[in-house]
Write an enzyme that holds these catalytic residues in place. Structure first.
Site, PDB file in Angstrom:
ATOM      1  N   ALA A  68      -2.920  -0.481   7.299  1.00 46.96           N
ATOM      2  CA  ALA A  68      -4.576  -0.308   7.719  1.00 46.96           C
ATOM      3  C   ALA A  68      -5.062   0.301   8.428  1.00 46.96           C
ATOM      4  CB  ALA A  68      -4.657  -1.541   8.482  1.00 46.96           C
ATOM      5  N   TYR A  75     -10.226 -11.633   8.509  1.00 40.94           N
ATOM      6  CA  TYR A  75     -11.664 -11.868   8.839  1.00 40.94           C
ATOM      7  C   TYR A  75     -11.719 -13.213   8.855  1.00 40.94           C
ATOM      8  CZ  TYR A  75     -11.813 -12.152   3.496  1.00 40.94           C
ATOM      9  OH  TYR A  75     -11.041 -12.226   2.542  1.00 40.94           O
ATOM     10  N   LYS A  89       0.642  -1.182   0.216  1.00 39.64           N
ATOM     11  CA  LYS A  89       0.087  -0.077  -0.091  1.00 39.64           C
ATOM     12  C   LYS A  89       0.881   0.910   0.086  1.00 39.64           C
ATOM     13  CE  LYS A  89      -4.337  -2.033   1.572  1.00 39.64           C
ATOM     14  NZ  LYS A  89      -5.124  -2.218   2.854  1.00 39.64           N
TER      15      LYS A  89
END
Length: 284
Positions: free
Chosen positions: A134, A224, A69
């Site tokens: 994040a 998740y 990222k």
């Protein structure tokens, strides 16, 4: 007669288990868009070349995941305000011979919390754990919701301080008491606790004491599936309401899709389908 399809992808390392292709295929079907969405695994030292190759193949846009990222930020010729603020990028769009960049993680997380989970952020005390890519991506959109306080806790305090300093003006604009902290004593009794650390991926211990949770708090792990299980179990043991990052995944994907294609896809059905699949693989 075949309809030409535009090429999109998720680029990361690893990406073999990414659910993004299924999500975007469902979005395309729901909105009548002709596109193909693939997984592209880049070598750890080869993101720039992988991105160049993808553009050469006619790639129109891509999502970027761990650990690229920050490199995606550098690769862009032009970035959205929220991408500039985060210093990290999860979505790229081809514009002629250059890449435009955005970060849809934060708006995806906010939409999942406020709309899908029905938990307001305005006026709440929020703890965000992790100042990496994040955490950087979600901090700005969280602040715009107007929590009364947001504490950013990180193992290395200097990283948390640098990130909060970059967001200080935004926090002031929205009346948020924005603080940086280490992990040992970030405060107690938060309404919303968000885990944006890599502890879930590595199967590590929960990085903060259970006193951060008020009874009935929302405790959300940005991961998740199996990676989120330890955090969710910890939340349940201490009287909090656990939630994983599946809704965030779907909502950030919808934001990317809308930017690429100019049409916002419905998310509820896609999230319900994914939830059933994830729960089935976890033996629920």
């Amino acid at each position: 007669m075949t309809v030409p399809t535009d090429l999109y992808a998720v680029i990361g390392h690893p990406v073999a288990h990414s659910r993004s292709p299924a999500i975007h295929a469902a979005f395309a079907a729901a909105t009548g868009q002709a596109l193909r969405y693939e997984r592209v695994q880049a070598p750890l030292d080869g993101f720039a070349q992988t991105l160049a190759d993808f553009a050469e193949q006619g790639g129109r846009g891509c999502n970027v995941t761990v650990p690229f990222k920050f490199e995606a930020f550098e690769a862009a010729a032009e970035r959205s305000e929220r991408a500039e603020l985060a210093g990290a990028v999860n979505t790229l769009k081809r514009d002629g011979d250059r890449w435009l960049a955005d970060n849809t993680d934060g708006v995806g997380l906010v939409r999942d919390i406020v709309t899908n989970a029905g938990v307001p952020l305005a006026g709440q005390r929020v703890l965000l754990i992790g100042a990496g890519g994040a955490g950087a991506g979600v901090l700005g959109p969280l602040l715009t919701e107007g929590p009364v306080q947001l504490v950013l806790a990180n193992r290395s305090l200097d990283k948390a301080q640098a990130l909060t300093a970059g967001h200080a003006a935004l926090a002031r604009r929205h009346g948020v008491d924005l603080l940086a902290s280490g992990l040992e004593a970030p405060g107690t009794g938060f309404d919303v606790v968000l885990n944006a650390t890599a502890s879930s991926l590595g199967g590590g211990e929960i990085p903060v004491p259970a006193t951060v949770l008020r009874p009935g708090a929302l405790a959300l792990d940005l991961m998740y599936g199996p990676a989120a299980r330890p955090f969710l179990a910890w939340a349940a043991r201490h009287g909090a309401i656990g939630r994983d990052g599946l809704g965030m995944l779907v909502e950030q994907a919808a934001e990317s899709f809308a930017w690429w294609r100019g049409v916002r896809p419905p998310t509820a059905g896609v999230l319900a389908t994914l939830r059933a699949e994830v729960d089935a693989t976890q033996g629920h």
